[in-house]
Design a protein around this motif. Structure first.
Motif, PDB file in Angstrom:
ATOM      1  N   THR A 117      38.376  45.317  49.665  1.00  0.00           N
ATOM      2  CA  THR A 117      38.391  46.072  50.892  1.00  0.00           C
ATOM      3  C   THR A 117      37.554  45.415  52.128  1.00  0.00           C
ATOM      4  N   ILE A 118      36.338  45.082  51.852  1.00  0.00           N
ATOM      5  CA  ILE A 118      35.426  44.531  52.759  1.00  0.00           C
ATOM      6  C   ILE A 118      35.803  43.306  53.232  1.00  0.00           C
ATOM      7  N   GLY A 119      36.283  42.575  52.066  1.00  0.00           N
ATOM      8  CA  GLY A 119      36.595  40.889  52.357  1.00  0.00           C
ATOM      9  C   GLY A 119      35.442  39.987  52.488  1.00  0.00           C
ATOM     10  N   GLN A 120      35.557  38.697  52.703  1.00  0.00           N
ATOM     11  CA  GLN A 120      34.457  37.879  52.792  1.00  0.00           C
ATOM     12  C   GLN A 120      33.876  38.011  53.901  1.00  0.00           C
ATOM     13  N   LYS A 121      32.526  37.427  53.840  1.00  0.00           N
ATOM     14  CA  LYS A 121      31.680  37.514  54.994  1.00  0.00           C
ATOM     15  C   LYS A 121      32.413  36.778  56.522  1.00  0.00           C
ATOM     16  N   SER A 122      32.065  37.484  57.527  1.00  0.00           N
ATOM     17  CA  SER A 122      32.725  36.623  58.781  1.00  0.00           C
ATOM     18  C   SER A 122      31.706  35.443  59.176  1.00  0.00           C
ATOM     19  N   THR A 123      32.271  34.280  59.050  1.00  0.00           N
ATOM     20  CA  THR A 123      31.588  33.007  59.292  1.00  0.00           C
ATOM     21  C   THR A 123      32.168  32.313  60.302  1.00  0.00           C
ATOM     22  N   ALA A 124      31.546  31.291  60.975  1.00  0.00           N
ATOM     23  CA  ALA A 124      32.015  30.304  61.671  1.00  0.00           C
ATOM     24  C   ALA A 124      32.508  29.122  60.910  1.00  0.00           C
ATOM     25  N   THR A 125      33.422  28.542  61.263  1.00  0.00           N
ATOM     26  CA  THR A 125      34.063  27.040  60.654  1.00  0.00           C
ATOM     27  C   THR A 125      33.401  26.137  61.774  1.00  0.00           C
ATOM     28  N   PHE A 135      40.144  38.785  56.467  1.00  0.00           N
ATOM     29  CA  PHE A 135      41.531  39.030  56.280  1.00  0.00           C
ATOM     30  C   PHE A 135      41.882  39.796  55.045  1.00  0.00           C
ATOM     31  N   ARG A 136      42.511  40.772  55.134  1.00  0.00           N
ATOM     32  CA  ARG A 136      43.187  41.632  54.017  1.00  0.00           C
ATOM     33  C   ARG A 136      44.483  41.913  54.219  1.00  0.00           C
ATOM     34  N   GLN A 137      45.098  41.684  53.204  1.00  0.00           N
ATOM     35  CA  GLN A 137      46.459  42.104  53.148  1.00  0.00           C
ATOM     36  C   GLN A 137      46.970  42.568  51.738  1.00  0.00           C
ATOM     37  N   GLU A 138      47.857  43.579  51.831  1.00  0.00           N
ATOM     38  CA  GLU A 138      48.081  44.335  50.611  1.00  0.00           C
ATOM     39  C   GLU A 138      49.664  43.713  50.354  1.00  0.00           C
ATOM     40  N   PHE A 139      49.771  43.492  48.963  1.00  0.00           N
ATOM     41  CA  PHE A 139      51.208  42.799  48.494  1.00  0.00           C
ATOM     42  C   PHE A 139      51.828  43.808  47.280  1.00  0.00           C
ATOM     43  N   LEU A 140      53.040  43.852  47.197  1.00  0.00           N
ATOM     44  CA  LEU A 140      53.567  44.688  46.108  1.00  0.00           C
ATOM     45  C   LEU A 140      53.960  43.554  44.909  1.00  0.00           C
ATOM     46  N   VAL A 141      53.189  43.685  43.693  1.00  0.00           N
ATOM     47  CA  VAL A 141      53.435  42.613  42.618  1.00  0.00           C
ATOM     48  C   VAL A 141      54.890  43.048  42.067  1.00  0.00           C
ATOM     49  N   VAL A 142      55.968  41.995  42.218  1.00  0.00           N
ATOM     50  CA  VAL A 142      57.226  42.035  41.875  1.00  0.00           C
ATOM     51  C   VAL A 142      57.449  41.671  40.548  1.00  0.00           C
ATOM     52  N   ALA A 143      56.763  40.619  40.027  1.00  0.00           N
ATOM     53  CA  ALA A 143      56.936  40.042  38.661  1.00  0.00           C
ATOM     54  C   ALA A 143      55.888  39.118  38.350  1.00  0.00           C
ATOM     55  N   GLY A 144      55.641  38.749  37.006  1.00  0.00           N
ATOM     56  CA  GLY A 144      54.812  37.656  36.611  1.00  0.00           C
ATOM     57  C   GLY A 144      55.537  36.571  36.757  1.00  0.00           C
ATOM     58  N   SER A 212      53.677  44.477  37.233  1.00  0.00           N
ATOM     59  CA  SER A 212      54.733  44.692  38.099  1.00  0.00           C
ATOM     60  C   SER A 212      54.945  46.270  38.760  1.00  0.00           C
ATOM     61  N   GLY A 213      54.981  46.211  40.027  1.00  0.00           N
ATOM     62  CA  GLY A 213      54.792  47.668  40.773  1.00  0.00           C
ATOM     63  C   GLY A 213      53.454  47.944  41.392  1.00  0.00           C
ATOM     64  N   ARG A 214      52.699  47.196  40.936  1.00  0.00           N
ATOM     65  CA  ARG A 214      51.061  47.720  41.337  1.00  0.00           C
ATOM     66  C   ARG A 214      50.952  46.889  42.868  1.00  0.00           C
ATOM     67  N   VAL A 215      49.979  47.455  43.478  1.00  0.00           N
ATOM     68  CA  VAL A 215      49.668  46.808  44.870  1.00  0.00           C
ATOM     69  C   VAL A 215      48.473  46.089  44.724  1.00  0.00           C
ATOM     70  N   ALA A 216      48.661  44.681  44.769  1.00  0.00           N
ATOM     71  CA  ALA A 216      47.707  43.764  45.007  1.00  0.00           C
ATOM     72  C   ALA A 216      46.884  43.215  46.123  1.00  0.00           C
ATOM     73  N   VAL A 217      45.798  42.935  46.309  1.00  0.00           N
ATOM     74  CA  VAL A 217      45.166  42.691  47.631  1.00  0.00           C
ATOM     75  C   VAL A 217      44.877  41.267  47.653  1.00  0.00           C
ATOM     76  N   VAL A 218      45.063  40.470  48.772  1.00  0.00           N
ATOM     77  CA  VAL A 218      44.608  39.290  49.184  1.00  0.00           C
ATOM     78  C   VAL A 218      43.602  39.295  50.323  1.00  0.00           C
ATOM     79  N   THR A 219      42.422  38.714  49.935  1.00  0.00           N
ATOM     80  CA  THR A 219      41.426  38.729  50.911  1.00  0.00           C
ATOM     81  C   THR A 219      40.713  37.278  51.332  1.00  0.00           C
TER      82      THR A 219
END
Length: 317
Positions: A117-125, A135-144, A212-219
């Protein structure tokens, strides 16, 4: 609201179990009745609704929903609970079948979700004109998708598809009950004509079939939506014959190509002389890192060779 704007994260407590584990008498009703029927569900719902009512009340406070770990229904047995009301601790072994217990337990799952939820620290490239954003985005796990692979779809069907999300190998994937995985060596594919996204070659080759069916999070830490104010660049166009189309390249900092999270588009304001002369700017697009290609058309009856002049460029993401 995204977590970079929040100073405080309120974690919704977990849903209770209907079983009085160890006769601890943790759930009581009116008159001290122990574990009255339906009370676990009622109490869990009241607490969750109270926390959810605080969403959006303060701009610096974010509510973290733990229902992706514990669910919203009180059940007789929840492997993420150590007793009737407390999350299970980290265990040393994973059971199977009806005695299945997550290796890391509810406590670690909460910590993983909080980190996601917090994600990674905001840094300058280096070279960026603005700070990167969490960046944080939820996805639905469709299948392995085989060992170490997973297919993800959008959680909300009316929003952007999963394939449209700008996730990159610099991000991390969190799956409740399984853990968090760096995607440094993963492959990310967006299949033509489908809305899902496939991630393969996750470290440790986890099998996500049962998730499958769970909510995964990409950060991750992504560049901001724009790279800053305009850039003034001297542009010296070549001689352009009557009716001809030519290209010219100019150096524009932070211009990026591709379909990754840092890809950019370009907005251009040409020098006044090029506009009044009749030249037409047909396109401007990144062709390499820090390089923009201009496509110029001369619709007039004569050749044109203008002197170098200052153009303004905006790099947008």
């Amino acid at each position: 609201m995204t977590c970079p704007a929040a100073d405080i994260v309120l974690r919704i407590p977990n849903t209770f179990s209907t079983t009085d584990s160890g006769a601890l008498n943790l759930v009581q009703g009116t008159g001290g009745v122990i574990n009255p029927a339906g009370a676990e569900e009622d109490y869990s719902t009241l607490i969750r609704d109270a926390y959810l009512s605080l969403e959006g009340v303060w701009s610096h406070v974010q509510v973290m929903d733990t229902s992706s770990i514990f669910g919203t229904q009180a059940t007789a047995r929840n492997p993420m609970l150590g007793d009737q009301v407390h999350p299970s601790p980290r265990s040393s072994a994973m059971g199977t079948g009806p005695t299945w217990v997550p290796l890391n337990g509810g406590d670690v799952a909460i910590a993983d979700l909080l980190a996601a939820t917090i994600g990674q620290k905001s840094t300058a490239t280096p070279g960026d004109l603005m700070l990167a954003q969490r960046f944080r985005q939820e996805f639905l796990v469709v299948a392995g998708a085989g060992a170490g692979g997973v297919d993800l779809a959008a959680v909300y069907p009316l929003g952007p598809t999963a394939a449209q999300q700008p996730i990159t190998q610099a991000d991390s994937l969190y799956v409740p009950g399984l853990g968090q995985f760096a995607m440094t060596s993963a492959s990310i594919s967006r299949t033509f004509a489908t809305n899902s996204i496939r991630i393969t070659n996750l470290p440790g080759s986890p099998d996500l079939t049962a998730y499958s069916g769970r909510v995964a999070v990409v950060t991750g830490a992504h560049p901001g939506p724009t790279t800053g104010d305009r850039q003034i660049v001297s542009v010296d166009l070549p001689s352009i014959a009557a009716g001809a189309i030519v290209t010219a390249t100019v150096a524009v900092t932070i211009a990026r190509t591709g379909d990754r999270g840092d890809a950019t588009s370009i907005t251009v304001s040409p020098a006044a002389a090029s506009t009044t002369s009749g030249l037409i700017l047909q396109n401007a697009y990144p062709t390499a890192n820090d390089v923009v290609t201009l496509v110029i058309y001369n619709p007039t009856a004569g050749a044109m060779d203008l002197a170098a002049a200052n153009w303004a460029f905006w790099v947008l993401r």
